[in-house]
Enzyme design. Sequence first.
Site, mmCIF file in Angstrom:
data_model
loop_
_atom_site.group_PDB
_atom_site.id
_atom_site.type_symbol
_atom_site.label_atom_id
_atom_site.label_comp_id
_atom_site.label_asym_id
_atom_site.label_seq_id
_atom_site.Cartn_x
_atom_site.Cartn_y
_atom_site.Cartn_z
ATOM 1 N N ARG A 1 0.848 -1.248 -0.070
ATOM 2 C CA ARG A 1 -0.032 -0.144 -0.014
ATOM 3 C C ARG A 1 0.874 1.321 -0.198
ATOM 4 O O ARG A 1 0.433 2.448 -0.235
ATOM 5 C CB ARG A 1 -0.894 -0.119 1.087
ATOM 6 C CG ARG A 1 -2.054 -0.988 0.979
ATOM 7 C CD ARG A 1 -2.871 -0.985 2.451
ATOM 8 N NE ARG A 1 -1.815 -1.214 3.382
ATOM 9 C CZ ARG A 1 -2.064 -1.654 4.880
ATOM 10 N NH1 ARG A 1 -3.604 -1.627 4.962
ATOM 11 N NH2 ARG A 1 -1.263 -1.868 5.524
ATOM 12 N N LYS B 1 5.135 -18.531 7.261
ATOM 13 C CA LYS B 1 4.349 -18.956 8.580
ATOM 14 C C LYS B 1 4.063 -17.684 9.308
ATOM 15 O O LYS B 1 4.367 -16.625 9.051
ATOM 16 C CB LYS B 1 5.399 -19.477 9.269
ATOM 17 C CG LYS B 1 6.529 -18.551 9.978
ATOM 18 C CD LYS B 1 6.911 -19.311 11.176
ATOM 19 C CE LYS B 1 7.536 -18.009 12.098
ATOM 20 N NZ LYS B 1 8.295 -18.459 13.370
ATOM 21 N N HIS C 1 9.331 -24.988 13.394
ATOM 22 C CA HIS C 1 10.864 -25.258 13.205
ATOM 23 C C HIS C 1 11.248 -26.493 14.220
ATOM 24 O O HIS C 1 11.936 -27.266 13.694
ATOM 25 C CB HIS C 1 11.499 -24.017 13.850
ATOM 26 C CG HIS C 1 11.192 -22.621 13.327
ATOM 27 N ND1 HIS C 1 10.921 -22.585 11.951
ATOM 28 C CD2 HIS C 1 10.919 -21.497 13.989
ATOM 29 C CE1 HIS C 1 10.552 -21.254 11.931
ATOM 30 N NE2 HIS C 1 10.699 -20.681 13.053
HETATM 31 N N1 LIG Z 1 9.511 -10.497 9.451
HETATM 32 C C1 LIG Z 1 10.205 -11.564 9.846
HETATM 33 O O1 LIG Z 1 11.342 -11.766 9.903
HETATM 34 C C2 LIG Z 1 9.219 -12.875 9.404
HETATM 35 C C3 LIG Z 1 9.609 -13.994 9.976
HETATM 36 C C4 LIG Z 1 8.843 -15.227 9.642
HETATM 37 C C5 LIG Z 1 7.811 -14.903 9.028
HETATM 38 N N2 LIG Z 1 7.176 -13.640 8.751
HETATM 39 C C6 LIG Z 1 5.932 -13.600 8.257
HETATM 40 O O2 LIG Z 1 6.030 -12.962 6.976
HETATM 41 C C7 LIG Z 1 4.889 -12.211 6.823
HETATM 42 C C8 LIG Z 1 5.307 -10.737 6.735
HETATM 43 O O3 LIG Z 1 5.868 -10.232 7.752
HETATM 44 P P1 LIG Z 1 6.591 -8.767 7.902
HETATM 45 O O4 LIG Z 1 7.513 -9.046 9.310
HETATM 46 O O5 LIG Z 1 7.428 -8.524 6.810
HETATM 47 O O6 LIG Z 1 5.490 -8.184 8.145
HETATM 48 P P2 LIG Z 1 5.328 -6.290 8.008
HETATM 49 O O7 LIG Z 1 6.698 -5.791 7.868
HETATM 50 O O8 LIG Z 1 4.175 -5.927 8.407
HETATM 51 O O9 LIG Z 1 4.881 -6.325 6.427
HETATM 52 C C9 LIG Z 1 3.802 -6.793 5.769
HETATM 53 C C10 LIG Z 1 3.501 -6.133 4.377
HETATM 54 O O10 LIG Z 1 2.371 -6.246 3.994
HETATM 55 C C11 LIG Z 1 1.825 -5.142 3.429
HETATM 56 N N3 LIG Z 1 0.461 -4.949 3.546
HETATM 57 C C12 LIG Z 1 -0.320 -4.905 4.706
HETATM 58 N N4 LIG Z 1 -1.493 -4.873 4.371
HETATM 59 C C13 LIG Z 1 -1.681 -4.668 3.448
HETATM 60 C C14 LIG Z 1 -2.665 -4.700 2.460
HETATM 61 N N5 LIG Z 1 -4.185 -4.524 2.580
HETATM 62 N N6 LIG Z 1 -2.525 -4.492 0.835
HETATM 63 C C15 LIG Z 1 -1.056 -4.557 0.542
HETATM 64 N N7 LIG Z 1 -0.359 -4.967 1.372
HETATM 65 C C16 LIG Z 1 -0.549 -5.039 2.717
HETATM 66 C C17 LIG Z 1 2.436 -3.992 4.002
HETATM 67 O O11 LIG Z 1 2.682 -2.780 3.357
HETATM 68 P P3 LIG Z 1 2.060 -1.435 3.428
HETATM 69 O O12 LIG Z 1 1.748 -1.504 4.878
HETATM 70 O O13 LIG Z 1 2.801 -0.628 2.809
HETATM 71 O O14 LIG Z 1 0.766 -1.851 2.455
HETATM 72 C C18 LIG Z 1 3.811 -4.793 4.533
HETATM 73 O O15 LIG Z 1 4.721 -4.295 3.525
HETATM 74 C C19 LIG Z 1 3.841 -12.399 7.892
HETATM 75 O O16 LIG Z 1 3.236 -13.351 7.666
HETATM 76 C C20 LIG Z 1 4.973 -12.784 8.985
HETATM 77 O O17 LIG Z 1 4.254 -13.772 9.882
HETATM 78 C C21 LIG Z 1 8.060 -12.681 9.098
#
Ligand SMILES: NC(=O)c1ccc[n+]([C@@H]2O[C@H](COP(=O)([O-])OP(=O)(O)OC[C@H]3O[C@@H](n4cnc5c(N)ncnc54)[C@H](OP(=O)(O)O)[C@@H]3O)[C@@H](O)[C@H]2O)c1
Lengths: 515, 331
Positions: A65, A173, A265
């Site tokens: 977004r 996950k 894990h």
């Molecule tokens: N970060 C990690 O290390 C990690 C590790 C294991 C698993 N995960 C998994 O990976 C996934 C992402 O994690 P993250 O940490 O990267 O989360 P994050 O930083 O909150 O990123 C989520 C992304 O989704 C986008 N988003 C949210 N709502 C949206 C919508 N309605 N339309 C379009 N885009 C949308 C957000 O961008 P905008 O706000 O700009 O839209 C943001 O770029 C999750 O499922 C999490 O459980 C993450």
Amino acid sequence: MTVDLDTLASELAAGEAQPVATEPVTLVIFGGAGDLAHRKLLPALYNLHVDGLLPPRMAVVGVGRKDIGDDQYREFARDGIQRFSRRSLDEERWDSFASSLFFVNSAIDQPGVFASLGSRLDIIEHERGLAGNRIYYLAVPPALFVPTVQQLSHARFVAPADARPFSRLIVEKPVGRDLASARAISDAIAAVFDEHQIYRIDHYLGKETVQNILVLRFGNSFFEPLFNKKYIDHVQITVAEQEGIGTRAGYYEQSGALRDMIQNHMLQLLALVAMEPPRSLDADVVRDEKLEVIQSLRPLEGEAVDMATVRAQYAAGFDLGAPVPGYKDEPGVSRSSRTETFVAMQVFIDNWRWAGVPFFLRTGKRLPKRASEISIHLKEVPPILFNRDPHRRLDPNVLTIRIQPDEGFALGISSKVPGPRVRIYPVNMDFRYGSTFGGSSPEAYERLLLDVMAGDATLFMRRDSVEGSWHWITPILDRWAEQTTDPLPTYGAGDWGPPEADRLMESAGRSWRQL
Amino acid sequence: MAPALAALWRSVTPADIDTTLPDLWRDAARDSPVSRALMSNLVIVRHGARPPDDEVVHLEAESNIVRIAERHPARIIVLNYSPDAGRACAPRQATIGVLTFGAGAVRYGVEVIAVDEVCAEASVPSIVRRLTRGDVPTTVWWTADLSRARPPDPMVETGRQFLYDSTGWAEVRLGAARATAILALPHAPDLADLNWQRLAPLRSAIVHGLRNELGAGAPVQNGVMIRHRAGEPAAGWLLGAWLRRALRWTSFPSIEASSNDDEVVTVTLAGERWEMTARMNSQRVLVAGTGEPPPFSIPVPRQTVADEVISELRSLGRDMHLRETMLTLAT
Ligand SMILES: NC(=O)c1ccc[n+]([C@@H]2O[C@H](COP(=O)([O-])OP(=O)(O)OC[C@H]3O[C@@H](n4cnc5c(N)ncnc54)[C@H](OP(=O)(O)O)[C@@H]3O)[C@@H](O)[C@H]2O)c1
């Protein structure tokens, strides 16, 4: 005689090192400007590019977004690479990599937005000579997994299984928070993608040492004969995190250590250590064997949960001498939170090979250091010859598989100290990836992204395995949910967990390994 | 300074210790390969010490550290521990080093980490646990006088062995009480006392004398007299407790300071018709009896403190005699 082009290419390729992934592909990352993309995915793609492992024709399209264009997205990627890549940024390579990065501003939960996303993808693919193979990466909050997949379906973005050009889906996950919700998500995804098109990430499985478990066990002749109840006393698996929950309270309050670490894990690591030799390295054959282990776990239900598990929450304490707050004082955490930040458990695998051998799992946040390892403790030598003195018991042999940091493995053996007397000292035969093979091992996400491009699902979790894990975990969650008034044990930040975890081990006549 | 072929040092913030050590190893291996040697962790606690002005000069000058590192490759962790309940100081600076020894195929290196200042008692375990490597035994070496300064229990419990030197204890029975309190901890380490080790030749000379020189069955009836060098009462009291326990006496034998500075300690045991005196100085133990055979002597090995520490590091396991002696001394 004429040779057709395919044959010619095959002839020429014979004897050359085979690139892993060659088919042109568009990687669409939903949540492409999020934390995961910034820290892991974009740096991993950059390193694959530097190693020449990406398909020659490829585009990476971030979707989110944020109101940014391609240039700003490239800046975002560059920043992530500079901060998190295992290699420093090389300007020339960066330029060629950056030209394949794009960003599309789109709110995936709004109706109709996929039409404009589709036309942008078509343009990019046309300009870059891409044939329409697509990998969709769900790097968005889990609540958006199903809506995104449904949007993909409505917009006719998904090719049928085995069709060309292909469509594949990468799911991060967590998949669900118990058996029922995991099934609901899987059902919704299965309505759009065939199981063979779905790649469920468990990044632990992409780590070099974890992949080496199979090589260690089945590529050497002296470990496998020992891997059974006759020689193994017990196995410990520890995934220790030094950090607290940081800014992720929103996620963690809903999750806790059992869901966050053990369900995925650690059960996967357990399965790799305990599985029977697969008859081939075919993805489904390996995954069948792992599933067998998960399905052989002795169920923990009702009072058995209280006997075999310990959960706890970190209190204020220290991180390398510096004071740090307790879990309930972290921003975004409820003062009455009962979310566990530590779990220790004793589990049994009720099959012929492992009958009666306890497996101890331990994971937690704000432990003294970041360290993950599997240690396989062999039985003691009999109390004769060198092991007679009850006050100077020999350390039993331990095979340790270090997953992080300092990936490698070590074998603890008893050796005589030079000198006229027989003094015995435990020494380590130690293998370290870093110093043996030199350089840094690829990051887990590099391997996993490459495997999806190549269509190899071995290191990904199959639906039955995910649900098998939830099936085993859910009664533990249920039991804990019933216990709303019992005080939750605590441990100081910087400790190796609560005293109850030590007692769990001591009551089984063992002790936790120091890491 | 012992022959460290090369020492590479870096000053870092504590948070950067783990990430900087690999750089040091890479630098150490630039010209020829070096393997990382690691048999144990040795945590050296400098109690009440302010960090030295130049930690590197200080560490290199402390040949104990270099000698220990060379002969028993341990990850050496030095803590400047100045307890101060009023302050919660987290370490600000650390000095890390890689010392390399040997050449060619047997070139090996060890890591040294010195943390500038630690003051909150409760914070110590988080530092020790972070910096030690779990897959090898950990020894905590308390270099201060245990009778004057008590180590925090959680620090003691991080080790498998707790090493100290009772030689200069100001109050011997208080020191022993503290040592035995350590034995009562839930995760009690084994005790190792450098002074006890130094007295080993005297103990074996007494055992040999009683067993082989006096004839079987001669009871110690007329008493035991122990004289120790002035300022080193612990030697006398350790032997007193050792003998008291073996003799099953309810009180300690006579123990007093001697004016003879040459002898570390002198023990006289007497029966109805015999007497045996064992004198220990820095060279030998001389045992003379009243009877026929001429005196015999046992040499006292020439050992540096580093040699003594190495010997303890390599003797894992419980020294039951030291344990019982400390318990007797503490009662
Ligand atoms: N970060 C990690 O290390 C990690 C590790 C294991 C698993 N995960 C998994 O990976 C996934 C992402 O994690 P993250 O940490 O990267 O989360 P994050 O930083 O909150 O990123 C989520 C992304 O989704 C986008 N988003 C949210 N709502 C949206 C919508 N309605 N339309 C379009 N885009 C949308 C957000 O961008 P905008 O706000 O700009 O839209 C943001 O770029 C999750 O499922 C999490 O459980 C993450």
